[in-house]
Scaffold this motif. Structure first.
Motif, PDB file in Angstrom:
ATOM      1  N   THR A   1       4.087  -3.600  -9.280  1.00  0.00           N
ATOM      2  CA  THR A   1       5.180  -4.547  -9.549  1.00  0.00           C
ATOM      3  C   THR A   1       5.396  -5.473  -8.358  1.00  0.00           C
ATOM      4  N   TYR A   2       5.360  -4.915  -7.151  1.00  0.00           N
ATOM      5  CA  TYR A   2       5.553  -5.725  -5.943  1.00  0.00           C
ATOM      6  C   TYR A   2       4.406  -6.721  -5.781  1.00  0.00           C
ATOM      7  N   MET A   3       3.182  -6.245  -6.009  1.00  0.00           N
ATOM      8  CA  MET A   3       2.012  -7.121  -5.897  1.00  0.00           C
ATOM      9  C   MET A   3       2.132  -8.300  -6.856  1.00  0.00           C
TER      10      MET A   3
ATOM     11  N   ASN B   1      -4.332  -2.282  -2.155  1.00  0.00           N
ATOM     12  CA  ASN B   1      -2.947  -2.780  -2.188  1.00  0.00           C
ATOM     13  C   ASN B   1      -2.350  -2.929  -0.788  1.00  0.00           C
ATOM     14  N   ALA B   2      -3.206  -3.170   0.186  1.00  0.00           N
ATOM     15  CA  ALA B   2      -2.744  -3.304   1.567  1.00  0.00           C
ATOM     16  C   ALA B   2      -1.760  -4.454   1.739  1.00  0.00           C
ATOM     17  N   ALA B   3      -1.834  -5.436   0.852  1.00  0.00           N
ATOM     18  CA  ALA B   3      -0.976  -6.612   0.974  1.00  0.00           C
ATOM     19  C   ALA B   3       0.507  -6.267   0.893  1.00  0.00           C
TER      20      ALA B   3
ATOM     21  N   THR C   1      -5.543  -8.892  -4.058  1.00  0.00           N
ATOM     22  CA  THR C   1      -6.047  -7.538  -3.884  1.00  0.00           C
ATOM     23  C   THR C   1      -7.566  -7.561  -3.906  1.00  0.00           C
ATOM     24  N   CYS C   2      -8.178  -6.681  -3.155  1.00  0.00           N
ATOM     25  CA  CYS C   2      -9.635  -6.583  -3.206  1.00  0.00           C
ATOM     26  C   CYS C   2     -10.001  -5.591  -4.309  1.00  0.00           C
TER      27      CYS C   2
ATOM     28  N   LEU D   1       5.584  -6.943   3.471  1.00  0.00           N
ATOM     29  CA  LEU D   1       6.893  -6.390   3.827  1.00  0.00           C
ATOM     30  C   LEU D   1       7.205  -6.602   5.306  1.00  0.00           C
ATOM     31  N   VAL D   2       6.251  -6.242   6.157  1.00  0.00           N
ATOM     32  CA  VAL D   2       6.483  -6.338   7.598  1.00  0.00           C
ATOM     33  C   VAL D   2       6.551  -7.799   8.032  1.00  0.00           C
ATOM     34  N   SER D   3       5.657  -8.634   7.517  1.00  0.00           N
ATOM     35  CA  SER D   3       5.634 -10.032   7.943  1.00  0.00           C
ATOM     36  C   SER D   3       6.896 -10.778   7.513  1.00  0.00           C
ATOM     37  N   GLU D   4       7.496 -10.347   6.391  1.00  0.00           N
ATOM     38  CA  GLU D   4       8.734 -10.980   5.935  1.00  0.00           C
ATOM     39  C   GLU D   4       9.896 -10.668   6.876  1.00  0.00           C
TER      40      GLU D   4
END
Length: 208
Positions: A177-179, A40-42, A186-187, A47-50
């Protein structure tokens, strides 16, 4: 960096993850984000990239990731336009396997300690030397390990780096939920040879 951690954590207790990222960046200090490119690294990458795509993201690639992990990682790097910096061990996995006889089990304490130093801690130390961060945005969550239960949204390690964990209080359901909300990839196949199983630390958050 001089922060009143109790006061800061109290003020951020009910803040959204995005607002916590914004708070960290508002300090205008040298900041990095880290990723394992795990299942779930995405979430943290998104979050940060946004908030700010210019934040350097450090990925310690142990050399033992599975194909699925690399495929998803490349997609995230491309789609989120990450400022990614990959740090790998100084020895290839095949050479290490030949010398060490494969990945040591966690029961082989000294061999596993040396292995973790080589594939995770030494590469990360190089990243810290290069970037010299004052703030570290991390995706650790309270419920993941016993060690993390002793931390908070904002904590400080022995190196003096302020660790900020925007999703510290999130549950597994919150992550899922966020994903789903942002349709993040996700891998399905991920393995961290320094952890081996859930509930263990890989060393990055306990080394200092």
């Amino acid at each position: 960096m001089d922060l009143d951690l109790d006061s800061v954590n109290a003020s951020l207790r009910d803040a959204s993850a995005s607002d916590i990222v914004r708070w960290a960046l508002s300090l205008q200090a040298k900041t990095i984000a880290t990723t394992s490119m795990g299942k779930n690294a995405a979430v943290m990458l998104h979050l940060v990239s946004e908030v700010d795509k210019r934040v350097p993201t450090i990925w310690v690639d142990t050399g033992y990731n599975l194909r699925d992990t690399y495929v998803v990682a490349e997609r995230l790097i491309r789609d989120l336009e990450l400022d990614i910096h990959v740090y790998s061990p100084q020895m290839t996995s095949e050479r290490r396997n030949a010398i060490m006889g494969g990945v040591p089990t966690v029961d082989e304490e000294e061999r596993h300690k040396d292995f973790t130093e080589q594939v995770k801690l030494e590469p990360f130390a190089r990243a810290l030397t290069q970037f010299r961060p004052e703030i570290w945005l991390t995706g650790i969550r309270e419920e993941e390990t016993e060690h993390r239960k002793s931390l908070d949204i904002v904590s400080m390690d022995n190196r003096g780096i302020v660790k900020v964990a925007p999703i510290f209080n999130w549950s597994d359901d919150d992550v899922e939920t966020y994903m789903e909300q942002y349709e993040l990839p996700t891998c399905r196949h991920y393995f961290d040879p320094t952890k081996v199983h859930d509930g263990r630390e890989c060393g990055l958050h306990t080394a200092a």
